[in-house]
Design a protein around this motif. Structure first.
Motif, PDB file in Angstrom:
ATOM      1  N   ASN A 399       0.835  -1.206   0.000  1.00 39.91           N
ATOM      2  CA  ASN A 399       0.000   0.000   0.000  1.00 39.91           C
ATOM      3  C   ASN A 399       0.868   1.254   0.000  1.00 39.91           C
ATOM      4  O   ASN A 399       0.582   2.224  -0.727  1.00 39.91           O
ATOM      5  N   ARG A 403       1.081   4.265  -2.735  1.00 35.36           N
ATOM      6  CA  ARG A 403       0.694   5.578  -2.209  1.00 35.36           C
ATOM      7  C   ARG A 403       1.813   6.604  -2.427  1.00 35.36           C
ATOM      8  O   ARG A 403       1.547   7.763  -2.764  1.00 35.36           O
ATOM      9  N   ALA A 431      -4.437  -3.657  -2.573  1.00 33.63           N
ATOM     10  CA  ALA A 431      -4.043  -2.251  -2.464  1.00 33.63           C
ATOM     11  C   ALA A 431      -5.017  -1.358  -3.224  1.00 33.63           C
ATOM     12  O   ALA A 431      -5.333  -0.239  -2.777  1.00 33.63           O
ATOM     13  N   THR A 434      -8.010  -0.729  -0.932  1.00 35.19           N
ATOM     14  CA  THR A 434      -7.694   0.126   0.219  1.00 35.19           C
ATOM     15  C   THR A 434      -7.454   1.573  -0.195  1.00 35.19           C
ATOM     16  O   THR A 434      -7.975   2.517   0.414  1.00 35.19           O
ATOM     17  N   LEU A 435      -6.638   1.763  -1.248  1.00 32.48           N
ATOM     18  CA  LEU A 435      -6.238   3.112  -1.644  1.00 32.48           C
ATOM     19  C   LEU A 435      -7.363   3.884  -2.331  1.00 32.48           C
ATOM     20  O   LEU A 435      -7.280   5.113  -2.459  1.00 32.48           O
TER      21      LEU A 435
END
Length: 510
Positions: A399, A403, A431, A434-435
């Motif tokens: 992640n 990011r 990822a 989540t992102l």
């Protein structure tokens, strides 16, 4: 003590190890016990100096080098000799060794050791003789090749005139050396795809440029389809394979051990043979254009040549991961002034200034696919790998990678190295979910993802690649920035001052 010296020397010779290797083996086996002697000390002991009071060392060498079925007999023979010399008994005896020694068996064993030592010397003498004959044969072949070059070639046997080259290709500037050496290869039309294929022209050719076998090898290489891209990909795969980032987390060749750095050359040779479709040579590493060629690989700026390789045709390959560049050239080291004096005990020599001028370069400063982690700023790398409130798991590091590294293509090797796991696509999919809450898109190589990347002005990921970018809903103050439409809304690359808002759902575009 001479009998014990014979036994130890025979064990060392039969093991194939050099004295330094024996010392390292003893050090590894006695980390918590008595420390083996130094290199010079071990050499003296194997000559019999101070050996009488070093029974533990004798036993250690027997246990480390002798065959399992011979260890007990050798230990008993040595024990008897030490007792005869009134040495301190430190070698543990087995139940069979506690019985009285058999003099006849001892003499028979010593006779066998002496005979073995004599046969070994005879084998080495014959090997040296064969090596001399091979050098003489190589010299005769060189003379024959030189004579064949002097024979005029009939007109009918000469190569056909080169085909015409499209005007678009002729207009491209081609680098030429100052002394304008003869070119070994010209651009040829690629009939497979209907458009010309250009290979890097040889440059900086020296005296060896008139070497017919060298020309045959150069043309065989440059005739390989997409040679430059294929070679660069093979070098990248070899380096990534040795680094093994998915298990070790390494991304810099400088962090490899000495043995691993030596293995890089063998790995590059394997990848190049596979990529070029070449075959191993009969007397050298590979065979190209009907010629045996020795492959010399370096990660630095020079190559080494053994005495046996002088006069042979060598293919020089260098890869610089720090600069993302690689070079490839051909040379035949024929004169003494082309190499420097030997600099080590192996009598290997490096190219001199005259030797470098004699290299026929097929490619110089060609692009090597980038090692992304190696070229990231050190503080940024530390943030990716450092633990934080999100945790130290593979997913947390993945992640942070997407990011912190936005707008830049990240390949499978990079993700595996950060995650320390083989399943890079699974880490990327998680990822992406989540992102998305942070307004960050993680785009892959599907058709719709590539369309979105192109619309946002981002690099287009290929198979096994991804690119991330924070986006924001397009507003009037964004001006004419590139944008894409998703679910009826226009999105553009977010500016630092744009608020964080949930990115569009790309699940339907997988």
């Amino acid at each position: 003590m001479q009998e014990i010296v014979w036994i130890l020397r025979e064990l060392v010779d039969s093991s194939g190890l050099k004295l330094k290797g024996v010392q390292q083996l003893l050090l590894a086996k006695h980390r918590n016990g008595p420390r083996p002697p130094s290199y010079d000390g071990l050499s003296k002991r194997l000559r019999g100096e101070g050996l009488q009071n070093n029974a533990w060392l004798i036993n250690s060498i027997i246990q480390a080098l002798a065959l399992p079925e011979r260890k007990e007999d050798l230990a008993e023979v040595v024990r008897q000799h030490l007792l005869d010399a009134r040495a301190v008994r430190v070698i543990p005896s087995t139940p069979s060794a506690q019985q009285p020694a058999q003099p006849a068996a001892t003499r028979e064993l010593l006779d066998a050791l002496q005979e073995n030592r004599g046969l070994r010397k005879e084998v080495k003498r014959l090997e040296r003789r064969v090596e001399r004959k091979e050098r003489e044969l190589h010299g005769l072949r060189e003379q024959l090749a030189a004579l064949e070059l002097r024979i005029p070639i009939p007109r009918a046997a000469q190569a056909p005139e080169p085909q015409s080259v499209p005007d678009a290709v002729q207009e491209q500037p081609v680098p030429v050396a100052v002394d304008e050496p003869p070119v070994l290869h010209t651009t040829k039309p690629n009939t497979d795809k209907g458009r010309p294929r250009t290979a890097g022209p040889p440059s900086s050719a020296g005296p060896g440029s008139s070497d017919a076998p060298q020309s045959a090898v150069a043309n065989a290489l440059l005739d390989i389809r997409d040679f430059e891209a294929a070679t660069a990909a093979a070098l990248r795969r070899a380096l990534d394979s040795v680094l093994d980032g998915g298990r070790t987390g390494r991304f810099d060749v400088a962090t490899l051990g000495p043995t691993e750095k030596i293995y890089i050359g063998a790995r590059i040779e394997q990848e190049l043979l596979h990529e070029w479709g070449a075959q191993p040579g009969q007397e050298a590493d590979l065979r190209l254009g009907g010629q045996d060629v020795s492959l010399k690989v370096t990660m630095g700026r020079t190559w080494t040549f053994s005495p046996e390789e002088l006069g042979t045709l060598c293919l020089l390959v260098s890869a610089d991961d720090q600069r993302s560049r690689w070079n490839l050239g051909l040379i035949r080291v024929q004169a003494e002034d082309m190499v420097r004096a030997p600099g080590n005990r192996d009598r290997k020599r490096t190219l001199s200034a005259a030797g470098r001028k004699s290299v026929t370069w097929l490619y110089q400063e060609a692009r090597l696919p980038e090692n992304t982690l190696l070229h990231l700023p050190a503080p940024l790398r530390e943030r990716i790998f450092a633990p934080d409130a999100a945790g130290t798991s593979s997913q947390a590091r993945t992640n942070r990678l997407f990011r912190l590294v936005q707008g830049r293509v990240l390949n499978r090797t990079t993700v595996r190295t950060v995650a320390l796991q083989e399943d890079a696509p699974k880490r990327v999919r998680d990822a992406r979910i989540t992102l998305r809450q942070e307004g960050i898109l993680v785009l892959g190589n599907t058709r719709q993802h590539v369309r979105i990347a192109r619309g946002l002005g981002l690099p287009e990921p290929r198979k096994g690649e991804w690119v991330s970018q924070r986006v924001a809903r397009r507003r009037p103050d964004h001006g004419d920035c590139p944008s894409v439409t998703s679910s009826g809304e226009a999105w553009t690359v977010a500016r630092p001052e744009d608020p964080v808002e949930e990115a569009p759902n790309l699940d339907k575009y997988r």
